[in-house]
Write an enzyme that holds these catalytic residues in place. Structure first.
Site, PDB file in Angstrom:
ATOM      1  N   GLN A 179      -4.919  -1.359   9.594  1.00 21.48           N
ATOM      2  CA  GLN A 179      -4.732  -2.675   9.001  1.00 21.48           C
ATOM      3  C   GLN A 179      -5.296  -3.760   9.913  1.00 21.48           C
ATOM      4  OE1 GLN A 179      -3.645  -3.124   5.896  1.00 21.48           O
ATOM      5  NE2 GLN A 179      -3.846  -5.338   6.027  1.00 21.48           N
TER       6      GLN A 179
ATOM      7  N   ASP B 232     -11.059   2.526   3.551  1.00 19.86           N
ATOM      8  CA  ASP B 232     -11.360   1.087   3.462  1.00 19.86           C
ATOM      9  C   ASP B 232     -12.850   0.838   3.240  1.00 19.86           C
ATOM     10  OD1 ASP B 232      -9.268  -0.818   3.609  1.00 19.86           O
ATOM     11  OD2 ASP B 232      -8.857  -0.254   5.678  1.00 19.86           O
TER      12      ASP B 232
ATOM     13  N   LYS C 182       0.842  -1.208   0.000  1.00 20.16           N
ATOM     14  CA  LYS C 182       0.000   0.000   0.000  1.00 20.16           C
ATOM     15  C   LYS C 182       0.873   1.252   0.000  1.00 20.16           C
ATOM     16  CE  LYS C 182      -3.816  -2.385   2.279  1.00 20.16           C
ATOM     17  NZ  LYS C 182      -4.558  -2.687   3.505  1.00 20.16           N
TER      18      LYS C 182
END
Ligand code: GUN
Length: 290
Positions: free
Chosen positions: A96, A119, A52
């Site tokens: 995460q 997200d 990422k």
């Protein structure tokens, strides 16, 4: 059989983002900025986060990685999230997953400001997405849609079977493909761990599109699908040998497919690309850009 090449598609999407970012920064705006919170030392998470951050650089973004030890208390983590929420120089925030067992994942997701939730996991975004409203869409599901779009794979009116009902993949992709979206309007069956085997086989054998996200190597075998099926393999499993494989018995299933995603180089790359699209959207929202 044709490959749905996630690497190629992701590179094209990221290059397009980089062009837009260059235009914005040349006009005097600051650089888009993504922040990632990583707790503990979970090996797959380390690898996803690395990818990422590397991709955000290619997109022309700034990124910040905030690392915390496995032992961080939930209250401390929530306080950190609040800090990033209130920091006007960060457009998008990722925490995460998975988190250590002593931390309640839902408390953490709910603490992220919806306007920074790239997200798309916050209930406000998930709800808006479900209702067909503008929202950050969960990145893996969004990436799958972008990949189908890139290769012109028809979705409308097709019968799609999703295997796995996780909040991060199975549930959102089943909603998105059944919604009246650009890449949508399919008839979707969502199957899961409690689906009887015979019913699962009935469904997968007549499916035009199968999307599997269960985390079990070789779960989808050739006898489960019809000729010409489109197969989207979301699994990323590391075998003892170190080899990375998906949830599909690729060698045998690929022969029956019209399209199939490779692992690696398929959906994984698209998840990261979709996160970049969401980060750009967060930034554009901040600056009232189209
Ligand atoms: N862990 C596995 N997939 C994801 C994802 O898409 N986002 C986050 N934050 N964590 C993950």
């Amino acid at each position: 059989m044709n490959l749905l090449d996630g690497k190629k598609c992701a590179e094209s999407l990221v290059a397009e983002i980089a062009r837009k970012v260059a235009g914005y920064t040349e006009s005097g705006l600051r650089t888009p900025h993504m922040t990632i919170i990583l707790v503990g030392e979970h090996a797959p998470s380390e690898s996803y986060v690395k990818s990422k951050i590397a991709t955000s650089g290619l997109a022309g973004f700034e990124s910040t990685l905030l690392r915390f030890p496995e032992t961080i208390r939930e209250s401390e983590l929530l306080a950190k999230i609040k800090e990033v929420n209130e920091d006007p120089t960060t457009d998008g925030l990722i925490v995460q997953l998975p988190l250590p067992k002593h931390i309640n994942q839902q408390h953490v997701i709910n603490a992220i400001a919806p306007e920074k939730d790239i997200d798309g996991f916050h209930p406000a975004n998930f709800g808006r997405m479900t209702l067909g409203q503008k929202a950050f869409r969960p990145a893996t599901a969004y990436g799958i849609c972008k990949l189908l779009q890139f290769y012109g794979v028809p979705v409308k009116a097709k019968h799609c079977v999703v295997i796995g009902r996780s909040n991060i993949v199975g549930k959102p992709i089943s909603i998105m493909l059944s919604n009246d979206f650009d890449i949508g309007n399919a008839t979707v069956t969502l199957t899961h761990i409690e689906t009887p085997r015979e019913l699962l086989l009935d469904e997968t054998r007549r499916a035009d599109i199968v999307i599997v996200a269960v985390g079990i190597p070789g779960f989808v075998t050739a006898d489960m699908v019809k000729d010409g099926v489109v197969l989207i393999d979301v699994g990323i499993n590391r075998l003892e040998s170190g080899k990375i494989v998906g949830d599909v018995d690729f060698e045998n299933v690929a022969q029956k497919c019209s399209w199939i995603t490779p692992v690696p180089g398929g959906v994984g790359r698209m998840t990261v690309a979709a996160l970049m699209i969401n980060t750009l959207m967060a930034y554009q929202n901040n600056f009232n850009l189209a």
